[in-house]
Write a protein that holds these residues in place. Structure first.
Motif, PDB file in Angstrom:
ATOM      1  N   ASP A  40       4.187   0.644 -18.225  1.00 43.98           N
ATOM      2  CA  ASP A  40       2.832   1.076 -18.580  1.00 43.98           C
ATOM      3  C   ASP A  40       2.788   2.603 -18.684  1.00 43.98           C
ATOM      4  O   ASP A  40       2.183   3.162 -19.602  1.00 43.98           O
ATOM      5  CB  ASP A  40       1.802   0.566 -17.550  1.00 43.98           C
ATOM      6  N   ALA A  41       3.464   3.281 -17.765  1.00 48.73           N
ATOM      7  CA  ALA A  41       3.470   4.755 -17.789  1.00 48.73           C
ATOM      8  C   ALA A  41       4.236   5.260 -19.009  1.00 48.73           C
ATOM      9  O   ALA A  41       3.758   6.114 -19.765  1.00 48.73           O
ATOM     10  CB  ALA A  41       4.091   5.290 -16.511  1.00 48.73           C
ATOM     11  N   HIS A  44       0.652  -2.021  -7.584  1.00 52.33           N
ATOM     12  CA  HIS A  44       0.905  -1.169  -8.749  1.00 52.33           C
ATOM     13  C   HIS A  44       0.405   0.251  -8.507  1.00 52.33           C
ATOM     14  O   HIS A  44       1.071   1.226  -8.837  1.00 52.33           O
ATOM     15  CB  HIS A  44       0.280  -1.796 -10.008  1.00 52.33           C
ATOM     16  N   ARG A  45      -0.764   0.366  -7.885  1.00 50.12           N
ATOM     17  CA  ARG A  45      -1.299   1.701  -7.577  1.00 50.12           C
ATOM     18  C   ARG A  45      -0.389   2.427  -6.575  1.00 50.12           C
ATOM     19  O   ARG A  45      -0.167   3.623  -6.682  1.00 50.12           O
ATOM     20  CB  ARG A  45      -2.733   1.598  -7.023  1.00 50.12           C
ATOM     21  N   LEU A  46       0.118   1.667  -5.608  1.00 45.36           N
ATOM     22  CA  LEU A  46       1.014   2.269  -4.611  1.00 45.36           C
ATOM     23  C   LEU A  46       2.277   2.807  -5.290  1.00 45.36           C
ATOM     24  O   LEU A  46       2.692   3.944  -5.054  1.00 45.36           O
ATOM     25  CB  LEU A  46       1.362   1.205  -3.555  1.00 45.36           C
ATOM     26  N   LEU A  47       2.869   1.995  -6.153  1.00 43.14           N
ATOM     27  CA  LEU A  47       4.100   2.433  -6.828  1.00 43.14           C
ATOM     28  C   LEU A  47       3.822   3.609  -7.760  1.00 43.14           C
ATOM     29  O   LEU A  47       4.629   4.532  -7.874  1.00 43.14           O
ATOM     30  CB  LEU A  47       4.734   1.263  -7.599  1.00 43.14           C
ATOM     31  N   LEU A  90       5.856   7.055  -7.306  1.00 41.33           N
ATOM     32  CA  LEU A  90       6.761   7.479  -8.384  1.00 41.33           C
ATOM     33  C   LEU A  90       6.148   8.583  -9.246  1.00 41.33           C
ATOM     34  O   LEU A  90       6.751   9.010 -10.228  1.00 41.33           O
ATOM     35  CB  LEU A  90       7.133   6.271  -9.259  1.00 41.33           C
ATOM     36  N   GLY A  91       4.946   9.024  -8.888  1.00 38.72           N
ATOM     37  CA  GLY A  91       4.307  10.109  -9.646  1.00 38.72           C
ATOM     38  C   GLY A  91       3.912   9.687 -11.057  1.00 38.72           C
ATOM     39  O   GLY A  91       4.011  10.471 -11.997  1.00 38.72           O
TER      40      GLY A  91
END
Ligand code: GLU
Length: 290
Positions: free
Chosen positions: A210-211, A231-234, A238-239
């Motif tokens: 997604d990023a 997903h928010r945590l990752l 991972l910035g």
């Protein structure tokens, strides 16, 4: 402002059904309405279950529905090296540990833990991982013996690193949650992010892709609502940037159950063969005609 970017991200492990049609059409309609882009992404990291012929049929069904997408299509199985980099980043930050239990051993541990009271379950209903990280010497020994393992996220350490997290929800969750939603990744326990033979997982690949694809709007089924916590945590660890989320209702069968890829009666190819038109499909899933 750059245009919004939407995506439909099926796994080619079966035929698309009415639920997929709803999700794909909703994403495509929203992209159209907002002057945005629409991407198709093939989530095929599970080589045991995904098959190229399902991907061919999916593309054919989507085209028949009148959906068009940008080429080339991203296929996750072609990017394992990239996911591996993220795994290494998390490992170096001390947030992953190898766990060696088989499924049977995990079930035994859960049964043992349940004997002294209810063992907690994740939002999908699966018991949380009941194990604990092994001491470094034991880990090293098992790793060098070639034993299979899963790399698990040390959830407490990850949460301590990331701090409080929320996401912007434009749809609704299973309990009617909407607007600013507080992430609760701890509800999932020490999730698996990679395995010895597959250097990624659904959670990891989805946030990286997604990023990388610049997805601004994640529109998907409500069954994935609480996965967004992980997903928010990752994303934070991972910035990676934070998209907005819109979880939509699920299309249910006559018995009120979520559709599955094995329910042939609602497979798009069966409906096509029975003479239904793309307009009929839109009507069936409750979407306005374009
Ligand atoms: N590949 C996932 C599925 O087929 C969807 C992933 C997502 O939309 O985040 O259920």
């Amino acid at each position: 402002m750059p245009p919004p970017v939407f995506r439909f991200a099926p796994s080619p492990n079966g035929y698309l059904h009415l639920g997929h049609a709803f999700s794909a059409l909703l994403n495509f309609d929203l992209a159209r309405q907002t002057g945005g882009r629409f991407l198709l992404r093939i989530e095929d990291i599970d080589s045991a279950r995904c098959r190229p012929e399902f991907e061919v049929t999916m593309r054919d069904d989507l085209s028949w529905l009148g959906i068009t997408w940008e080429e080339p299509v991203r296929r996750q199985s072609e990017h394992f090296a990239l996911y591996q980099d993220a795994v290494e980043q998390l490992e170096q930050a001390g947030l992953l540990y190898p766990a060696f239990e088989s499924r049977a051993e995990i079930s035994r541990l859960v049964a043992k833990a349940s004997a002294s009271g209810l063992w907690p379950r994740d939002p999908d209903g699966a018991p949380l991982y009941p194990g604990t990280p092994l001491p470094p010497a034991e880990r090293e020994e098992l790793m060098s013996s070639g034993a299979p393992y899963a790399l698990r996220l040390d959830m407490d350490a990850a949460r301590a690193r990331a701090g409080e997290l929320v996401w912007q929800e434009e749809g609704t969750g299973p309990g009617g949650e909407t607007g600013t939603v507080t992430a609760r990744p701890e509800a999932w326990g020490d999730v698996i992010l990679a395995r010895k033979d597959t250097p990624t997982s659904y959670h990891l690949s989805v946030v990286i892709d997604d990023a990388l694809q610049g997805v601004t709007d994640v529109v998907r089924g409500r069954d994935l609502f609480w996965a967004t916590s992980v997903h928010r945590l990752l994303q934070r660890l991972l910035g990676l940037p934070e998209p907005v989320y819109r979880h939509h209702s699920l299309i249910l069968d006559a018995a009120g159950q979520k559709l599955s890829k094995s329910s042939a009666s609602v497979a798009l190819r069966e409906l096509r063969a029975a003479g239904e038109t793309p307009q009929d499909i839109r009507r069936m899933v409750g979407l306005a005609l374009p």
